[in-house]
Design a protein around this motif. Sequence first.
Motif, mmCIF file in Angstrom:
data_model
loop_
_atom_site.group_PDB
_atom_site.id
_atom_site.type_symbol
_atom_site.label_atom_id
_atom_site.label_comp_id
_atom_site.label_asym_id
_atom_site.label_seq_id
_atom_site.Cartn_x
_atom_site.Cartn_y
_atom_site.Cartn_z
ATOM 1 N N ALA A 327 12.629 -14.210 6.188
ATOM 2 C CA ALA A 327 11.986 -12.905 6.042
ATOM 3 C C ALA A 327 13.105 -11.913 5.804
ATOM 4 O O ALA A 327 14.021 -11.779 6.618
ATOM 5 N N THR A 328 13.085 -11.240 4.656
ATOM 6 C CA THR A 328 14.184 -10.324 4.345
ATOM 7 C C THR A 328 14.030 -9.049 5.161
ATOM 8 O O THR A 328 12.954 -8.767 5.704
ATOM 9 N N GLY A 329 15.095 -8.288 5.232
ATOM 10 C CA GLY A 329 15.063 -7.014 5.924
ATOM 11 C C GLY A 329 14.011 -6.075 5.340
ATOM 12 O O GLY A 329 13.726 -5.024 5.882
ATOM 13 N N PHE A 330 13.424 -6.468 4.210
ATOM 14 C CA PHE A 330 12.464 -5.633 3.502
ATOM 15 C C PHE A 330 11.028 -6.044 3.697
ATOM 16 O O PHE A 330 10.131 -5.496 3.093
ATOM 17 N N GLY A 331 10.818 -7.087 4.496
ATOM 18 C CA GLY A 331 9.451 -7.555 4.665
ATOM 19 C C GLY A 331 9.046 -8.524 3.566
ATOM 20 O O GLY A 331 7.924 -9.008 3.541
ATOM 21 N N LYS B 10 14.537 -0.160 4.780
ATOM 22 C CA LYS B 10 13.219 -0.795 4.703
ATOM 23 C C LYS B 10 12.074 0.221 4.773
ATOM 24 O O LYS B 10 11.113 0.149 4.002
ATOM 25 N N ALA B 11 12.196 1.193 5.695
ATOM 26 C CA ALA B 11 11.094 2.147 5.890
ATOM 27 C C ALA B 11 10.876 2.963 4.612
ATOM 28 O O ALA B 11 9.737 3.155 4.161
ATOM 29 N N ILE B 12 11.997 3.406 4.001
ATOM 30 C CA ILE B 12 11.861 4.178 2.766
ATOM 31 C C ILE B 12 11.261 3.293 1.676
ATOM 32 O O ILE B 12 10.389 3.723 0.909
ATOM 33 N N ALA B 13 11.723 2.037 1.626
ATOM 34 C CA ALA B 13 11.209 1.106 0.609
ATOM 35 C C ALA B 13 9.703 0.973 0.727
ATOM 36 O O ALA B 13 8.980 1.012 -0.276
ATOM 37 N N GLN B 14 9.235 0.835 1.951
ATOM 38 C CA GLN B 14 7.790 0.656 2.118
ATOM 39 C C GLN B 14 7.034 1.922 1.736
ATOM 40 O O GLN B 14 5.950 1.855 1.153
ATOM 41 N N GLY B 15 7.646 3.079 2.037
ATOM 42 C CA GLY B 15 7.035 4.342 1.625
ATOM 43 C C GLY B 15 6.934 4.445 0.110
ATOM 44 O O GLY B 15 5.884 4.814 -0.440
ATOM 45 N N ILE B 16 8.030 4.072 -0.574
ATOM 46 C CA ILE B 16 8.005 4.156 -2.042
ATOM 47 C C ILE B 16 7.027 3.134 -2.618
ATOM 48 O O ILE B 16 6.296 3.428 -3.570
ATOM 49 N N ALA B 17 6.989 1.965 -2.007
ATOM 50 C CA ALA B 17 6.030 0.956 -2.473
ATOM 51 C C ALA B 17 4.609 1.497 -2.355
ATOM 52 O O ALA B 17 3.774 1.303 -3.242
ATOM 53 N N ARG B 18 4.332 2.200 -1.269
ATOM 54 C CA ARG B 18 2.987 2.783 -1.115
ATOM 55 C C ARG B 18 2.748 3.882 -2.151
ATOM 56 O O ARG B 18 1.654 4.005 -2.688
ATOM 57 N N ALA B 19 3.812 4.642 -2.435
ATOM 58 C CA ALA B 19 3.677 5.679 -3.467
ATOM 59 C C ALA B 19 3.343 5.034 -4.814
ATOM 60 O O ALA B 19 2.476 5.518 -5.548
ATOM 61 N N LEU B 48 11.135 -7.909 -3.455
ATOM 62 C CA LEU B 48 10.445 -6.660 -3.826
ATOM 63 C C LEU B 48 9.074 -6.906 -4.441
ATOM 64 O O LEU B 48 8.189 -6.055 -4.339
ATOM 65 N N GLU B 49 8.897 -8.078 -5.089
ATOM 66 C CA GLU B 49 7.591 -8.343 -5.703
ATOM 67 C C GLU B 49 6.482 -8.360 -4.654
ATOM 68 O O GLU B 49 5.335 -8.041 -4.946
ATOM 69 N N ASP B 50 6.849 -8.719 -3.412
ATOM 70 C CA ASP B 50 5.851 -8.713 -2.329
ATOM 71 C C ASP B 50 5.378 -7.290 -2.005
ATOM 72 O O ASP B 50 4.341 -7.100 -1.387
ATOM 73 N N LEU B 51 6.187 -6.304 -2.377
ATOM 74 C CA LEU B 51 5.851 -4.918 -2.036
ATOM 75 C C LEU B 51 5.053 -4.221 -3.144
ATOM 76 O O LEU B 51 4.495 -3.153 -2.936
ATOM 77 N N LEU B 52 5.027 -4.834 -4.336
ATOM 78 C CA LEU B 52 4.418 -4.145 -5.480
ATOM 79 C C LEU B 52 2.927 -4.454 -5.590
ATOM 80 O O LEU B 52 2.489 -5.531 -5.216
ATOM 81 N N PRO B 53 2.147 -3.503 -6.150
ATOM 82 C CA PRO B 53 0.725 -3.781 -6.390
ATOM 83 C C PRO B 53 0.578 -4.937 -7.376
ATOM 84 O O PRO B 53 1.476 -5.177 -8.195
ATOM 85 N N ALA B 54 -0.569 -5.617 -7.326
ATOM 86 C CA ALA B 54 -0.755 -6.827 -8.140
ATOM 87 C C ALA B 54 -0.693 -6.530 -9.635
ATOM 88 O O ALA B 54 -0.320 -7.403 -10.427
ATOM 89 N N ASN B 55 -1.035 -5.311 -10.041
ATOM 90 C CA ASN B 55 -1.030 -5.039 -11.480
ATOM 91 C C ASN B 55 0.299 -4.498 -11.984
ATOM 92 O O ASN B 55 0.408 -4.070 -13.120
ATOM 93 N N VAL B 56 1.332 -4.534 -11.150
ATOM 94 C CA VAL B 56 2.686 -4.228 -11.630
ATOM 95 C C VAL B 56 3.457 -5.539 -11.674
ATOM 96 O O VAL B 56 3.643 -6.196 -10.654
ATOM 97 N N ARG B 57 3.848 -5.925 -12.882
ATOM 98 C CA ARG B 57 4.538 -7.206 -13.015
ATOM 99 C C ARG B 57 5.924 -6.998 -13.616
ATOM 100 O O ARG B 57 6.088 -6.262 -14.582
ATOM 101 N N MET B 58 6.907 -7.677 -13.013
ATOM 102 C CA MET B 58 8.272 -7.583 -13.520
ATOM 103 C C MET B 58 8.569 -8.807 -14.386
ATOM 104 O O MET B 58 8.301 -9.932 -13.996
ATOM 105 N N ILE B 59 9.101 -8.554 -15.582
ATOM 106 C CA ILE B 59 9.522 -9.633 -16.477
ATOM 107 C C ILE B 59 11.047 -9.660 -16.450
ATOM 108 O O ILE B 59 11.691 -8.640 -16.655
ATOM 109 N N HIS B 60 11.576 -10.826 -16.145
ATOM 110 C CA HIS B 60 13.026 -10.932 -15.955
ATOM 111 C C HIS B 60 13.713 -11.150 -17.299
ATOM 112 O O HIS B 60 13.557 -12.197 -17.914
#
Lengths: 348, 380, 77
Positions: A327-331, B10-19, B48-60
């Motif tokens: 589990a990363t520091g990011f969840g 992490k907290a900011i990341a989750q906030g931005i993910a929600r935004a 980070l993909e776990d934090l994104l909405p399902a309709n946002v897809r990253m192509i590598h």
Amino acid sequence: MSAKGYQRKLDLENGRVDLSHGSGGRAMAQLISGLFHQAFGNEWLARCNDQSAFEVAAGRMVMTTDGYVVSPLFFPGGNIGSLAVHGTINDVAMSGARPLYLSASFIIEEGFPFSDLKVIADSMGSAARSAGVHIITGDTKVVERGKADGLFISTTGIGIVADGLDLSADKARVGDRVLVSGSLGDHGVTIMSKRQNLAFQTEVGSDSAALHNLVAVMVAAGGSGIRVMRDPTRGGLAATLNEIAHQSELGFRLHEASIPVKPAVAATCELLGLDPIHVANEGKLVAIVAPDLADAVLAAMKAHPLGSDAADIGEAVADNRKFVQMATGFGGRRIVDWLWGEQLPRIC
Amino acid sequence: MKFADEFRNKAIAQGIARAIGGEVSSQRAYRFMEFCGGHTHAISRYGLEDLLPANVRMIHGPGCPVCVLPASRIDMAIRLVDRPEVTLCVYGDLMRAPGSQGQSLLRAKALGADIRMVYSTLDAIRLAEQAPSREVVFFAIGFETTTPPTAVMIRIAEKKRLKGLSVFCNHVLTPSAMHSILENPKIRDTGGVPIDGFIGPAHVSTIIGTQPYEPLAEQFGKPIVIAGFEPLDVLQAILMLVRQVNEDRNEVENQYSRVVTREGNRRAKDEVSQIFELRAQFEWRGLGLVPNSGLKLKPAYAQFDAETRFAIHDLRVADNPACECCAILRGAKRAVDCKLFGTVCTPETPIGSCMVSSEGACAAYWTYGRVRDEPLRRTS
Amino acid sequence: MCLSVPAKIAKILPNDMAIVSIDGISLEISIALVDELEVGDCVLVHVGYALAKIDPVEAERTLELLQELGSAGERRS
């Protein structure tokens, strides 16, 4: 390693090993008696036989062997000699055993300075003495210049395991806790900092240490609740847990934030594109412990000087793919894979 | 580490993910390509993909210099180091990169070739000074970020009159590759999913600045956000792209303003332009021949050009026909859609570009993504 | 990706070289590619070269913006 009683002083300051020191003649006898016996000195070696006999207590014996080819030979926190003693003691101790005797075999490159050899042998002697084990037999060979990287050492260790203890990598169970005895990557980063082309300075030293006394307090606290112990050397924590996952047929879930890593080690890894969980340790252990005893074992580890930074970093989970995941520091989640190939510094 | 740890909160990341979740329109999909392997790494490494909405897809995308180096260039390097007088200096990443027929530099080294891993071009200079009788060849790879250090090396070699030092140049250019991805009819016509925007490179842009992306954004009508490699940088860039898409803007924006300017690093660009010039075309593993996408030494520096000096000629080696890298790189397929993935193509034995370095799309999926294949049973 | 880490200039050496420190480590790098560096400046280090100076004011501004965006997302949920 028989010294035939012939004594003449070696020039330990300026002398060098030459082919005659491996030929079985007087020169070899001088080297053995004047250098190795001085360093290791004990009643078994004093008898100058090609082998040593010792008494055996009742119970199960443990035996292990390991070769040491580290470059550079000297590094902050130790040298190839102390490493060859600690590493083999640790391999014996990971069974829960008390290590008793070691053998030591030296392959020395022609031209190797006696002064360096003496420092190395002395640190082997003192590492063994402070661990309470004896180097009771050995061998020396000398090879031509260019055929060895200065010096290779092989050590074999023997120990005795107490009744009722049967640690093995196939014994982890779902729900078991994963404990580590301290910060990861110190040894590997120290060695890398001294390699040619990677000359950076770091305050970190090798963690090389004999862990059997730490193991003893853990066994006292956890008994047979300790299912597996391993020292995460080459391949680091990642390799060790992947091995255990395969042998026990389960997975592990780690919590990144709880894995102890020193800032300088983390910084070095970022600089070179490595992951601290892949970097070698020489004085750390991983223990898989039954959940009800994990807190007691962890407390015993923390109370020991070699386990003061010990941490509970995760748990064994059911997983037929046998993944070690984190589990990363990011969840988020990610896989902790074996190291691919060898560990190479990267630019990208 | 200052300027890194703050951008991993992490907290900011989750906030931005929600935004991001709050701003995306549920009526559409958002497909963004992160061109650079550094972003691929951050996305995978931090999950980070776990934090994104399902309709946002990253192509590598193809932005890893090791991944895109074709087998032919590895073969050429092996041919070069077969010469007994040659010492080849390489960055560690290249050691396992596959040539044709199972060849690699690691294998060539085991067979006796004099190959040295270096961390910096400065190490190659040192080697050339220490061994004046050897032909020391530096295997130069990398995007605009890694090119200036090669240029500095050549300038120092010239000043120090190091006659034995030369460069096997494989430096490639980012905007040309982005251009090729966007305009290649093969990519358009074979089911490639449309890309709605790009996350632009971090460290490449420190050198070239944001200006070179402006014609791309305009010509193809795609938003481009230059972003740093830390996870918060990436999340902010995704939010900026979502906003551009929602507002129908196609601009070049700079999230990485702490290091990147519009002009870039003039001194570094000058160093490069003094020594290198464009190749008419250069082969990229997975993309094929891309016009104006590679650099070579100018004729005035021919003495430092290993290709001239040792008269080694271009080779062409076909990619494995079953390899799906080309489709994966443009987002038409995923790693798991490739028959080779995880069977013959693994990080230990990479076949295609996406598996070669830990930053390739397949390797990142292998290391970080497989965990999502099926849910984990919890019995503890 | 072009692996690169932020480092602080600890000492300027002759011939466009410098010592940088990164947490507990120090490293000798080339500063031939960046103009006007002083001790205390922060740079990005890539393959033994400083690539660019990190602007602390811009870094702070980005962080503030990130915090704002983060807490806006927080309120939204």
